[in-house]
Design a protein around this motif. Structure first.
Motif, mmCIF file in Angstrom:
data_model
loop_
_atom_site.group_PDB
_atom_site.id
_atom_site.type_symbol
_atom_site.label_atom_id
_atom_site.label_comp_id
_atom_site.label_asym_id
_atom_site.label_seq_id
_atom_site.Cartn_x
_atom_site.Cartn_y
_atom_site.Cartn_z
ATOM 1 N N LEU A 122 0.863 -1.185 0.000
ATOM 2 C CA LEU A 122 0.000 0.000 0.000
ATOM 3 C C LEU A 122 0.898 1.234 0.000
ATOM 4 O O LEU A 122 1.570 1.501 0.979
ATOM 5 C CB LEU A 122 -0.893 0.019 1.241
ATOM 6 C CG LEU A 122 -1.851 -1.155 1.442
ATOM 7 C CD1 LEU A 122 -2.411 -1.129 2.848
ATOM 8 C CD2 LEU A 122 -2.971 -1.080 0.439
ATOM 9 N N ASN A 123 0.912 1.933 -1.110
ATOM 10 C CA ASN A 123 1.803 3.083 -1.204
ATOM 11 C C ASN A 123 1.095 4.367 -0.808
ATOM 12 O O ASN A 123 -0.098 4.489 -0.956
ATOM 13 C CB ASN A 123 2.303 3.229 -2.641
ATOM 14 C CG ASN A 123 3.259 2.124 -2.995
ATOM 15 O OD1 ASN A 123 4.130 1.791 -2.210
ATOM 16 N ND2 ASN A 123 3.071 1.540 -4.153
ATOM 17 N N PHE A 124 1.888 5.308 -0.306
ATOM 18 C CA PHE A 124 1.328 6.645 -0.088
ATOM 19 C C PHE A 124 2.214 7.643 -0.821
ATOM 20 O O PHE A 124 3.411 7.427 -0.971
ATOM 21 C CB PHE A 124 1.211 6.980 1.400
ATOM 22 C CG PHE A 124 2.492 6.878 2.185
ATOM 23 C CD1 PHE A 124 3.400 7.925 2.205
ATOM 24 C CD2 PHE A 124 2.774 5.737 2.916
ATOM 25 C CE1 PHE A 124 4.566 7.825 2.946
ATOM 26 C CE2 PHE A 124 3.939 5.632 3.652
ATOM 27 C CZ PHE A 124 4.843 6.684 3.661
ATOM 28 N N PRO A 125 1.624 8.720 -1.330
ATOM 29 C CA PRO A 125 2.422 9.669 -2.120
ATOM 30 C C PRO A 125 3.330 10.528 -1.251
ATOM 31 O O PRO A 125 2.922 10.982 -0.179
ATOM 32 C CB PRO A 125 1.357 10.517 -2.812
ATOM 33 C CG PRO A 125 0.156 10.406 -1.961
ATOM 34 C CD PRO A 125 0.205 9.102 -1.270
ATOM 35 N N PHE A 131 4.945 1.608 4.123
ATOM 36 C CA PHE A 131 5.036 1.467 5.560
ATOM 37 C C PHE A 131 5.927 0.266 5.879
ATOM 38 O O PHE A 131 6.005 -0.664 5.090
ATOM 39 C CB PHE A 131 3.567 1.369 5.954
ATOM 40 C CG PHE A 131 3.146 0.529 7.077
ATOM 41 C CD1 PHE A 131 3.003 1.084 8.316
ATOM 42 C CD2 PHE A 131 2.822 -0.796 6.869
ATOM 43 C CE1 PHE A 131 2.523 0.316 9.349
ATOM 44 C CE2 PHE A 131 2.348 -1.556 7.898
ATOM 45 C CZ PHE A 131 2.200 -0.988 9.138
ATOM 46 N N GLY A 161 5.824 9.443 7.299
ATOM 47 C CA GLY A 161 4.763 8.609 6.740
ATOM 48 C C GLY A 161 4.538 7.383 7.603
ATOM 49 O O GLY A 161 3.400 7.027 7.927
ATOM 50 N N ALA A 221 2.787 8.344 10.797
ATOM 51 C CA ALA A 221 1.371 8.666 10.590
ATOM 52 C C ALA A 221 0.555 7.392 10.433
ATOM 53 O O ALA A 221 -0.480 7.219 11.092
ATOM 54 C CB ALA A 221 1.218 9.557 9.360
ATOM 55 N N ILE A 222 1.045 6.467 9.570
ATOM 56 C CA ILE A 222 0.245 5.264 9.308
ATOM 57 C C ILE A 222 0.193 4.370 10.524
ATOM 58 O O ILE A 222 -0.867 3.864 10.906
ATOM 59 C CB ILE A 222 0.797 4.505 8.091
ATOM 60 C CG1 ILE A 222 0.614 5.379 6.860
ATOM 61 C CG2 ILE A 222 0.071 3.196 7.889
ATOM 62 C CD1 ILE A 222 1.236 4.816 5.648
ATOM 63 N N LEU A 270 -2.199 5.967 13.067
ATOM 64 C CA LEU A 270 -3.610 5.918 12.668
ATOM 65 C C LEU A 270 -4.134 4.490 12.681
ATOM 66 O O LEU A 270 -5.259 4.245 13.142
ATOM 67 C CB LEU A 270 -3.765 6.538 11.275
ATOM 68 C CG LEU A 270 -3.551 8.048 11.240
ATOM 69 C CD1 LEU A 270 -3.348 8.529 9.827
ATOM 70 C CD2 LEU A 270 -4.738 8.750 11.879
ATOM 71 N N ALA A 271 -3.295 3.542 12.184
ATOM 72 C CA ALA A 271 -3.749 2.160 12.140
ATOM 73 C C ALA A 271 -3.943 1.619 13.559
ATOM 74 O O ALA A 271 -4.949 0.967 13.860
ATOM 75 C CB ALA A 271 -2.750 1.301 11.379
ATOM 76 N N SER A 295 -7.010 3.012 15.147
ATOM 77 C CA SER A 295 -8.271 2.450 14.664
ATOM 78 C C SER A 295 -8.467 1.029 15.172
ATOM 79 O O SER A 295 -9.603 0.627 15.465
ATOM 80 C CB SER A 295 -8.347 2.614 13.144
ATOM 81 O OG SER A 295 -8.363 1.412 12.489
ATOM 82 N N GLN A 350 -7.461 -1.674 -1.897
ATOM 83 C CA GLN A 350 -6.931 -0.464 -2.500
ATOM 84 C C GLN A 350 -7.826 -0.030 -3.667
ATOM 85 O O GLN A 350 -8.091 1.154 -3.859
ATOM 86 C CB GLN A 350 -5.512 -0.726 -3.003
ATOM 87 C CG GLN A 350 -4.619 0.474 -2.840
ATOM 88 C CD GLN A 350 -3.157 0.106 -3.041
ATOM 89 O OE1 GLN A 350 -2.814 -1.046 -3.329
ATOM 90 N NE2 GLN A 350 -2.284 1.072 -2.890
ATOM 91 N N PHE A 395 -3.735 9.981 4.583
ATOM 92 C CA PHE A 395 -3.069 9.167 5.590
ATOM 93 C C PHE A 395 -4.090 8.494 6.492
ATOM 94 O O PHE A 395 -3.928 7.330 6.854
ATOM 95 C CB PHE A 395 -2.095 10.006 6.419
ATOM 96 C CG PHE A 395 -0.762 10.133 5.773
ATOM 97 C CD1 PHE A 395 0.033 9.019 5.586
ATOM 98 C CD2 PHE A 395 -0.289 11.348 5.330
ATOM 99 C CE1 PHE A 395 1.268 9.110 4.979
ATOM 100 C CE2 PHE A 395 0.948 11.458 4.716
ATOM 101 C CZ PHE A 395 1.724 10.343 4.545
ATOM 102 N N LEU A 453 -5.361 5.557 4.719
ATOM 103 C CA LEU A 453 -4.377 4.482 4.671
ATOM 104 C C LEU A 453 -4.279 3.777 6.032
ATOM 105 O O LEU A 453 -4.161 2.557 6.098
ATOM 106 C CB LEU A 453 -3.025 5.072 4.273
ATOM 107 C CG LEU A 453 -2.092 4.163 3.513
ATOM 108 C CD1 LEU A 453 -2.770 3.592 2.298
ATOM 109 C CD2 LEU A 453 -0.869 4.955 3.095
ATOM 110 N N GLY A 454 -4.371 4.572 7.093
ATOM 111 C CA GLY A 454 -4.344 3.988 8.433
ATOM 112 C C GLY A 454 -5.490 3.011 8.617
ATOM 113 O O GLY A 454 -5.310 1.904 9.123
ATOM 114 N N SER A 458 -5.268 -1.002 9.232
ATOM 115 C CA SER A 458 -5.851 -1.644 10.409
ATOM 116 C C SER A 458 -6.899 -2.672 9.994
ATOM 117 O O SER A 458 -6.960 -3.756 10.573
ATOM 118 C CB SER A 458 -6.443 -0.614 11.352
ATOM 119 O OG SER A 458 -7.637 -0.124 10.841
#
Lengths: 211, 254
Positions: free
Chosen positions: A56-59, A68, A186, A189-190, A193-194, A197, B172, B188, B191-192, B196
């Motif tokens: 899973l890419n983020f820009p 990640f 990055g 952040a991920i 957040l993950a 959640s 995705q 973000f 993505l989080g 999860s």
């Protein structure tokens, strides 16, 4: 920061292969046989999850993208030793099937990202938890721990490159730290957040690990 | 499954595919160690290694384009390292310099050797995994006395790798369909949530898999894998392989 083959000299890669080999063997031995029966599917599949999550890419600015790493994430959910084994598995598969990171550099990569990046990051998390109190500030500890874990891993990688005489420390340390300071944001952040959640959906998972 | 397999040519029928996994693993690892540990050798050595790689590639009928696209992974790190290596080397003719950095003929040669080494090692690994099914590689590791639990974990990993990879691609795609860009912090957050929920789906799948394994009487021990005996032919192949490596080493001393 996966070091490819040919960048570490013989003494460096042999040393780090031995260190990581012993570390991994000790981590595997630390599981009791009956506990392992319950743990094997979990570890194997979590490693596959980390691999999938890395897809899973983020820009990042300028058309590039980052992904990640998941060391601190795995350690916080599974405990430090299981997290270490998980990350080592990811690195072994990346080396064998994905050619990301060299075979001779595998030991060094496991040391940097598997050990320092996850167990190191996890101990930092413990430290940061002492500094911040309560559940509201929990994300701060997650973010700091994952950012620092990336920076620590990058520092070790540049030390290994300098030790092999490939790149001088005065060049590699600033560049590696500079690049990874951005990547680390990055990651932080991920991870944060993950984890937040998961904390909301399945808080029981995060209380399983005793720390 | 829309993504290409990491080892999609592994189940071929050529002579190289037919070689014993233990021979191939030992030979490739020795080849990579040889490349990684030899320093500052002439270009004949790299040419000889390239010939060896090319011969294996043609014999195993792996498309050259496939090898080239797969070996691009070395570029980000190796390119960065080779550039910094090139800029800090001194000696030979200086083409350009500013402050502590300079581009010299020595630096260019050394940096190209560095890149050649990592590319050759990566190509060797790509050929190995594309001529040997992964379970065979793991069986070979087992005979080399690698920790049995590690082997079991690796086979679990491989079993669920493509499954979870698919899952992550599905998620995705679902995100891309419903979501039309947005501010970075929003991305973000998204993505989080993706990470999860991927973890939770994995975890719940693990619980199901583990329950079904335990209910079928699994006690945490590895099933014994029977390997074919190591025949004289294998020993002979191994000897030929290692003589090739000795020739390569001899070339590097020119």
């Amino acid at each position: 920061m996966h070091i490819p083959d040919g960048f570490l000299d013989t003494k460096t890669w042999i040393t780090f292969t031995a260190v990581s080999g012993v570390g991994l063997t000790l981590a595997l031995r630390s599981f009791k046989k009956e506990k392992l029966a319950q743990r094997i599917p979990l570890i194997g599949m979590t490693a596959a999850f980390v691999f999938a999550a890395q897809m899973l890419n983020f820009p990042i600015a300028g058309g590039t993208s980052g992904h990640f790493m998941g060391g601190v994430f795995a350690c916080i959910l599974l405990g430090p030793w299981t997290g270490f084994i998980t990350m080592s598995l990811v690195l072994i598969i990346q080396c064998l099937l994905f050619q990301d990171g060299g075979l001779t550099a595998l030991g060094a990569n496991i040391f940097n990202m598997g050990f320092i990046g996850s167990v190191g990051g996890f101990s930092l998390y413990g430290l940061f938890r002492l500094l911040v109190w309560g559940d509201r500030t929990r994300p701060v500890a997650y973010a700091l721990a994952s950012w620092t874990s990336i920076m620590l891993a990058a520092t070790f990688a540049s030390f290994q490159l300098a030790l092999s005489g490939t790149i001088d420390l005065s060049v590699s340390l600033p560049t590696m730290l500079g690049v990874h300071a951005v990547i680390g944001i990055g990651e932080a952040a991920i991870t944060t957040l993950a984890l937040m959640s998961i904390w909301k959906i399945r808080p029981d998972l995060m209380q399983q690990v005793k720390y | 499954m829309h993504h290409s397999y990491l080892d999609k040519y592994a189940r071929g029928t050529t002579a190289i595919h037919g070689l014993d996994a233990r021979v191939k693993v030992l030979f490739s690892f020795a080849f990579i160690i040889l490349i990684a540990s030899l320093r500052a050798s002439g270009f004949e050595f790299y040419l000889a290694c390239l010939t060896l790689i090319a011969v294996c590639l043609i014999a195993a009928r792996i498309p050259t384009v496939y090898l080239l696209t797969r070996s691009i992974v070395v570029i980000p790190f190796a390119g960065f390292a080779a550039i910094s290596y090139m800029l800090t080397r001194t000696g030979g003719t200086t083409y350009w310099h500013s402050g502590p950095f300079a581009i010299t003929s020595e630096g260019l040669i050394d940096a190209s050797h560095l890149l050649a080494r990592s590319w050759l090692a990566v190509s060797c690994m790509i050929i190995l995994v594309n001529t040997t099914p992964f379970d065979q590689i793991l069986k070979a590791f087992r005979t080399f006395r690698l920790h049995s639990i590690l082997i079991m974990l690796l086979s679990f990993f491989y079993r669920y790798l493509y499954l979870l990879w698919d899952e992550s691609e599905r998620m995705q795609r679902a995100r891309n369909l419903r979501y039309f860009g947005g501010k970075p912090e929003k991305q973000f957050a998204m993505l989080g949530h993706l990470v999860s929920s991927l973890f939770l789906r994995t975890y719940e799948r693990t619980e199901r898999v583990q329950m079904s394994m335990l209910s079928r009487g699994w006690d945490g021990s590895a099933a014994h894998v029977k390997l074919k005996p190591f025949t004289l032919q294998n020993v002979l192949n191994l000897v030929i392989g290692f003589s090739l490596l000795i020739i390569l080493w001899w070339i590097s001393t020119w």
